[in-house]
Design a protein around this motif. Structure first.
Motif, PDB file in Angstrom:
ATOM      1  N   VAL A 227     -11.164 -22.699  17.031  1.00  0.00           N
ATOM      2  CA  VAL A 227     -10.616 -21.556  17.352  1.00  0.00           C
ATOM      3  C   VAL A 227      -9.208 -20.992  15.751  1.00  0.00           C
ATOM      4  O   VAL A 227      -9.377 -19.817  15.603  1.00  0.00           O
ATOM      5  CB  VAL A 227      -9.087 -21.778  18.440  1.00  0.00           C
ATOM      6  CG1 VAL A 227      -8.617 -20.929  18.856  1.00  0.00           C
ATOM      7  CG2 VAL A 227     -10.359 -21.834  19.820  1.00  0.00           C
ATOM      8  N   ALA A 228      -9.071 -21.971  15.429  1.00  0.00           N
ATOM      9  CA  ALA A 228      -8.358 -21.946  14.763  1.00  0.00           C
ATOM     10  C   ALA A 228      -8.822 -21.169  13.137  1.00  0.00           C
ATOM     11  O   ALA A 228      -8.779 -19.856  12.193  1.00  0.00           O
ATOM     12  CB  ALA A 228      -7.523 -23.193  13.327  1.00  0.00           C
ATOM     13  N   THR A 230     -12.306 -19.261  13.029  1.00  0.00           N
ATOM     14  CA  THR A 230     -12.400 -18.290  13.888  1.00  0.00           C
ATOM     15  C   THR A 230     -11.309 -17.226  13.698  1.00  0.00           C
ATOM     16  O   THR A 230     -11.684 -16.040  13.348  1.00  0.00           O
ATOM     17  CB  THR A 230     -12.835 -18.470  15.666  1.00  0.00           C
ATOM     18  OG1 THR A 230     -14.249 -19.491  15.372  1.00  0.00           O
ATOM     19  CG2 THR A 230     -13.258 -17.387  15.723  1.00  0.00           C
ATOM     20  N   ARG A 231     -10.491 -18.276  13.636  1.00  0.00           N
ATOM     21  CA  ARG A 231      -8.838 -16.549  13.454  1.00  0.00           C
ATOM     22  C   ARG A 231      -9.638 -16.379  12.414  1.00  0.00           C
ATOM     23  O   ARG A 231      -9.217 -15.024  11.719  1.00  0.00           O
ATOM     24  CB  ARG A 231      -7.818 -17.159  13.995  1.00  0.00           C
ATOM     25  CG  ARG A 231      -6.647 -16.179  14.024  1.00  0.00           C
ATOM     26  CD  ARG A 231      -4.961 -16.951  14.292  1.00  0.00           C
ATOM     27  NE  ARG A 231      -5.267 -17.722  15.400  1.00  0.00           N
ATOM     28  CZ  ARG A 231      -5.492 -16.987  16.807  1.00  0.00           C
ATOM     29  NH1 ARG A 231      -5.062 -16.053  17.408  1.00  0.00           N
ATOM     30  NH2 ARG A 231      -4.782 -17.846  17.853  1.00  0.00           N
ATOM     31  N   ARG A 232      -9.037 -17.067  11.398  1.00  0.00           N
ATOM     32  CA  ARG A 232      -8.997 -16.829   9.917  1.00  0.00           C
ATOM     33  C   ARG A 232     -10.317 -16.256   9.307  1.00  0.00           C
ATOM     34  O   ARG A 232     -10.534 -15.246   8.817  1.00  0.00           O
ATOM     35  CB  ARG A 232      -9.339 -18.187   8.844  1.00  0.00           C
ATOM     36  CG  ARG A 232      -8.070 -18.586   9.212  1.00  0.00           C
ATOM     37  CD  ARG A 232      -7.131 -19.778   7.990  1.00  0.00           C
ATOM     38  NE  ARG A 232      -8.325 -21.472   8.352  1.00  0.00           N
ATOM     39  CZ  ARG A 232      -8.409 -21.943   9.447  1.00  0.00           C
ATOM     40  NH1 ARG A 232      -7.430 -22.571   9.489  1.00  0.00           N
ATOM     41  NH2 ARG A 232      -9.354 -22.964   9.529  1.00  0.00           N
ATOM     42  N   GLU A 235      -9.698 -12.305  10.716  1.00  0.00           N
ATOM     43  CA  GLU A 235      -8.629 -11.796   9.678  1.00  0.00           C
ATOM     44  C   GLU A 235      -9.734 -11.127   8.015  1.00  0.00           C
ATOM     45  O   GLU A 235     -10.176 -10.374   7.672  1.00  0.00           O
ATOM     46  CB  GLU A 235      -8.405 -12.605   9.213  1.00  0.00           C
ATOM     47  CG  GLU A 235      -7.170 -12.550  10.737  1.00  0.00           C
ATOM     48  CD  GLU A 235      -6.030 -13.860  10.228  1.00  0.00           C
ATOM     49  OE1 GLU A 235      -6.056 -14.486   9.223  1.00  0.00           O
ATOM     50  OE2 GLU A 235      -4.601 -13.947  11.477  1.00  0.00           O
ATOM     51  N   GLU A 281      -6.134 -18.770  25.296  1.00  0.00           N
ATOM     52  CA  GLU A 281      -5.102 -18.226  23.922  1.00  0.00           C
ATOM     53  C   GLU A 281      -6.719 -17.388  23.597  1.00  0.00           C
ATOM     54  O   GLU A 281      -6.120 -16.365  22.505  1.00  0.00           O
ATOM     55  CB  GLU A 281      -4.890 -19.827  22.611  1.00  0.00           C
ATOM     56  CG  GLU A 281      -4.870 -19.144  21.711  1.00  0.00           C
ATOM     57  CD  GLU A 281      -5.289 -21.002  20.721  1.00  0.00           C
ATOM     58  OE1 GLU A 281      -4.792 -20.271  19.892  1.00  0.00           O
ATOM     59  OE2 GLU A 281      -4.524 -21.866  21.830  1.00  0.00           O
ATOM     60  N   VAL A 282      -7.813 -17.669  23.381  1.00  0.00           N
ATOM     61  CA  VAL A 282      -8.970 -16.588  22.310  1.00  0.00           C
ATOM     62  C   VAL A 282      -8.642 -15.243  23.031  1.00  0.00           C
ATOM     63  O   VAL A 282      -8.727 -14.179  22.674  1.00  0.00           O
ATOM     64  CB  VAL A 282     -10.188 -17.506  22.703  1.00  0.00           C
ATOM     65  CG1 VAL A 282     -11.148 -16.300  22.318  1.00  0.00           C
ATOM     66  CG2 VAL A 282     -10.312 -18.338  21.544  1.00  0.00           C
ATOM     67  N   THR A 285      -5.371 -13.452  22.196  1.00  0.00           N
ATOM     68  CA  THR A 285      -4.465 -13.370  20.936  1.00  0.00           C
ATOM     69  C   THR A 285      -5.200 -12.957  19.985  1.00  0.00           C
ATOM     70  O   THR A 285      -4.815 -12.429  19.149  1.00  0.00           O
ATOM     71  CB  THR A 285      -3.856 -14.558  20.325  1.00  0.00           C
ATOM     72  OG1 THR A 285      -4.832 -15.816  20.256  1.00  0.00           O
ATOM     73  CG2 THR A 285      -2.565 -15.211  21.098  1.00  0.00           C
ATOM     74  N   PHE A 286      -6.858 -13.457  20.410  1.00  0.00           N
ATOM     75  CA  PHE A 286      -7.537 -12.523  19.261  1.00  0.00           C
ATOM     76  C   PHE A 286      -7.574 -11.127  19.800  1.00  0.00           C
ATOM     77  O   PHE A 286      -7.583 -10.482  20.923  1.00  0.00           O
ATOM     78  CB  PHE A 286      -9.250 -13.026  20.082  1.00  0.00           C
ATOM     79  CG  PHE A 286      -9.497 -14.292  18.423  1.00  0.00           C
ATOM     80  CD1 PHE A 286      -8.256 -15.380  18.671  1.00  0.00           C
ATOM     81  CD2 PHE A 286     -11.103 -14.661  18.372  1.00  0.00           C
ATOM     82  CE1 PHE A 286      -8.352 -16.127  18.018  1.00  0.00           C
ATOM     83  CE2 PHE A 286     -10.774 -16.219  17.942  1.00  0.00           C
ATOM     84  CZ  PHE A 286      -9.644 -16.676  17.002  1.00  0.00           C
TER      85      PHE A 286
END
Length: 324
Positions: A227-228, A230-232, A235, A281-282, A285-286
């Motif tokens: 998840v972390a 993928t978030r980066r 961005e 969370e995804v 927050t995504f």
């Protein structure tokens, strides 16, 4: 409908399965589909139990579906050999020998694989893609993918600087060699400048295609690290004006039946609870939607199981690739 669909993500999250499933869904919808893998693991061949190479081949047992696997190592070799041939036509034999030495060192230089793969991907866009309604690209793991997709703008700027330097060097060389007479060489008839401009045009074509005729999806697993990362990735892709349409959460642990209460069932419930937290969370927050949540299968995802996965992908294959 965007012609190109890219699936990226961290290594091991199941990009090949998701890419193949989506490609099959497009093919089942009547679209002539090409599945392209840039992953050095050659997982596409394993999935379909059929060997693929650099040339599109029909996938046995599936109508409207072709596949190809780009071999990064072979592409690097061809890329460097092409450079050697081109430079040999422009410089003396003494310089050619030095170029050969530099090319040997460049083989394992960081970025060599990305540059070679990108050249081949541009050829796919120009040569193979016109024969298909949809091209589905199973990309290499996230770090390589980001470098691959950010190359057009970076290399275009780099080529601009090279052309400028080449033009200045030609002007100074001719002035020093012949004084005030008409120069024998100019940027207009210099083969190196011509080659650089050709490269720049290719990068511009690729950048335009990626931004205007491509869609991107990221595959992740429901764990903290995935998840972390993928978030980066979201961005960084946004920084390159490459909008991601959605994410696919893959390898989700199935819930045990309510009546099960043994040690294994308790473990699975705890695991499922953690994964549901990550999925929530995804979703919360995504900046992009979750287009599919795919449970882990007990067997190899092939044949009918691949179609089951395809049915779970909430991606419309008929209307510009939007989520359903």
């Amino acid at each position: 409908m965007a012609r190109f669909t890219f699936f990226g993500g961290k290594g091991g999250v199941g990009k090949t399965t998701v890419s193949a499933a989506f490609g099959l869904r497009c093919a089942d919808a009547g679209q002539e589909t090409l599945l392209v893998s840039t992953d050095p693991a050659h997982s596409t061949s394993d999935l379909f139990e059929q060997s693929f190479d650099d040339t599109p081949q029909s996938v046995e047992g599936y109508a409207n579906l072709d596949a190809m696997e780009i071999d990064p190592e072979a592409e690097v070799e061809e890329h460097l050999m092409s450079i050697r041939r081109e430079m040999a036509e422009q410089v003396s034999q003494v310089v050619v020998n030095e170029i050969d030495a530099q090319i040997e060192m460049a083989h394992n230089t960081p970025g060599a694989h990305e540059a070679a793969l990108f050249d081949r991907l541009i050829r796919v866009m120009r040569e193979e893609a016109p024969d298909y309604d949809r091209v589905v690209v199973d990309t290499a793991p996230t770090g390589n993918t980001l470098r691959l997709l950010s190359l057009p703008e970076f290399l275009g700027d780099w080529v601009d600087r090279l052309i400028e330097k080449r033009e200045k060097s030609l002007d100074l060389y001719e002035k020093a060699a012949i004084g005030g007479e008409e120069p024998r060489k100019s940027a207009e008839n210099d083969p190196i400048v011509a080659r650089l401009r050709e490269r720049k045009e290719k990068f511009e074509f690729a950048g335009e295609t990626l931004r205007e005729d491509a869609e991107f999806y990221l595959v992740l697993n429901p764990d903290e690290l995935s998840v972390a990362e993928t978030r980066r990735t979201l961005e960084r892709l946004a920084e390159n004006d490459l909008a991601v349409r959605g994410v696919v959460v893959n390898k989700v642990t199935p819930e045990p039946d309510p009546e099960e209460d043994g040690r294994g069932a308790r473990y699975l419930r705890e695991q499922c609870a953690r994964e549901r937290e990550r999925i929530a969370e995804v979703e919360e927050t995504f900046p992009v939607p979750v287009v599919a949540t795919i449970e882990t299968r007990s067997g190899e995802v092939k044949g009918d199981l691949l179609r089951d996965v395809a049915a779970e992908l909430g991606i419309d294959v008929t209307a510009d690739g939007d989520s359903t």
